[in-house]
Design an enzyme around this catalytic site. Structure first.
Site, PDB file in Angstrom:
ATOM      1  CG  ASP A  66      -0.635  -0.408   2.735  1.00 51.52           C
ATOM      2  OD1 ASP A  66       0.882  -0.589   2.462  1.00 51.52           O
ATOM      3  OD2 ASP A  66      -1.278  -0.681   3.391  1.00 51.52           O
ATOM      4  CG  ASN A 132      -9.481  -1.128  11.801  1.00 49.15           C
ATOM      5  OD1 ASN A 132      -8.333  -1.669  11.450  1.00 49.15           O
ATOM      6  ND2 ASN A 132     -10.039  -0.098  10.924  1.00 49.15           N
ATOM      7  CG  HIS A 134      -6.166  -1.792   8.566  1.00 46.66           C
ATOM      8  ND1 HIS A 134      -6.425  -0.583   9.341  1.00 46.66           N
ATOM      9  CD2 HIS A 134      -4.716  -1.867   8.528  1.00 46.66           C
ATOM     10  CE1 HIS A 134      -5.107  -0.288   9.663  1.00 46.66           C
ATOM     11  NE2 HIS A 134      -4.228  -0.897   9.172  1.00 46.66           N
ATOM     12  CD  GLU A 139      -9.101   1.431   7.563  1.00 49.45           C
ATOM     13  OE1 GLU A 139      -9.001   0.380   8.372  1.00 49.45           O
ATOM     14  OE2 GLU A 139      -8.468   2.450   7.980  1.00 49.45           O
TER      15      GLU A 139
END
Ligand code: GLP
Length: 237
Positions: A66, A132, A134, A139
């Site tokens: 990313d 979370n 990810h 996400e």
């Protein structure tokens, strides 16, 4: 899924050995790299081993997960900069064969999966995990069939990553990330998590239900996954 649980130092060493073995068998492997604080120990170990001639990345092609949208590769918080400074400059990899999604040319994201495929597909994809769940910057709620795409970052992720910037305002609101499908296409996956702060999400991801609401839980469906945890990250398993 195979769990490797040890001290932080030993986790880095054991993960590095995975690369030594893979590259001795397959010197021109296509590797998927990750950023974040978690792989830093592994990268330092790979640099050490490479310096000692115990592993070589000379014929490797790499694809990073990313990149922040809007950041040029020379920005000190860009993931291209991170990779150059924390790994590529310390190993014998040919930088022209390293790929990080462009944070400026967003349209180029569409061609990223194709480039991975043309290189032969990723042999070993390294992952960290967000608080979370990810993976990359996928996400909660990211579809299973997603390929490399532009995403909006959640406030939780921006706040978690603000520690690397001078203020929260400077943290980009979007990023380009490999999709869930891109990650799942890798032939093997290695996820690393360190520290007590990751214990809850590690438990939810690998002992809870498979759900797109916890993106890392999707890895339960992959046939070849190794999870490298220190004792703190594994403490709730
Ligand atoms: C970022 C990256 C993820 C990484 C996560 C965790 O959000 N996009 O790939 O896994 O941070 O980072 P850390 O390893 O610093 O906890």
């Amino acid at each position: 899924m195979k769990f490797i649980i040890d001290t932080e130092e030993n986790i880095a060493k054991k993960a590095a050995q995975r690369y030594v073995e893979l590259l001795s068998r397959n010197p021109d492997a296509v590797l998927g790299f990750a950023t974040g604080s978690t792989p830093l120990g592994l990268y330092a170990e790979l640099a050490r081993l490479c310096g000692e001639g115990k592993v070589s990345f000379r014929d490797v092609t790499s694809f990073n997960l990313d990149e922040y949208a809007g950041l040029d590769g020379s920005h000190d918080q860009s993931y291209r900069y991170f990779m150059n400074h924390n790994l590529f400059e310390h190993i014998d990899i040919d930088v022209s064969r390293t790929h990080v999604p462009s944070g400026l040319d967003i349209a180029a994201a569409e061609a990223y999966d194709k480039a991975i495929e043309e290189a032969g597909g990723i042999e070993l994809q390294l992952l960290g995990i967000g608080n979370n769940g990810h993976i990359g910057f996928n996400e909660p709620g990211t579809p299973l069939d997603s390929i490399t795409h532009l995403v909006d970052l959640t406030e939780m992720t921006r706040k978690a990553n603000a520690r690397f910037f001078t203020s929260l305002d400077e943290v980009p609101t979007q990023a380009v990330t490999m999709g869930i499908k891109t990650v799942m296409n890798a032939r093997s996956i290695m996820l690393m998590a360190l520290g007590k702060g990751k214990a809850d999400i590690v438990k939810a991801s690998f002992t809870g239900p498979v759900t797109t609401l916890v993106p890392a839980s999707i890895l339960q469906l992959h046939p070849s996954v190794e999870i490298y945890l220190d004792y703190d990250a594994a403490s709730l398993l």
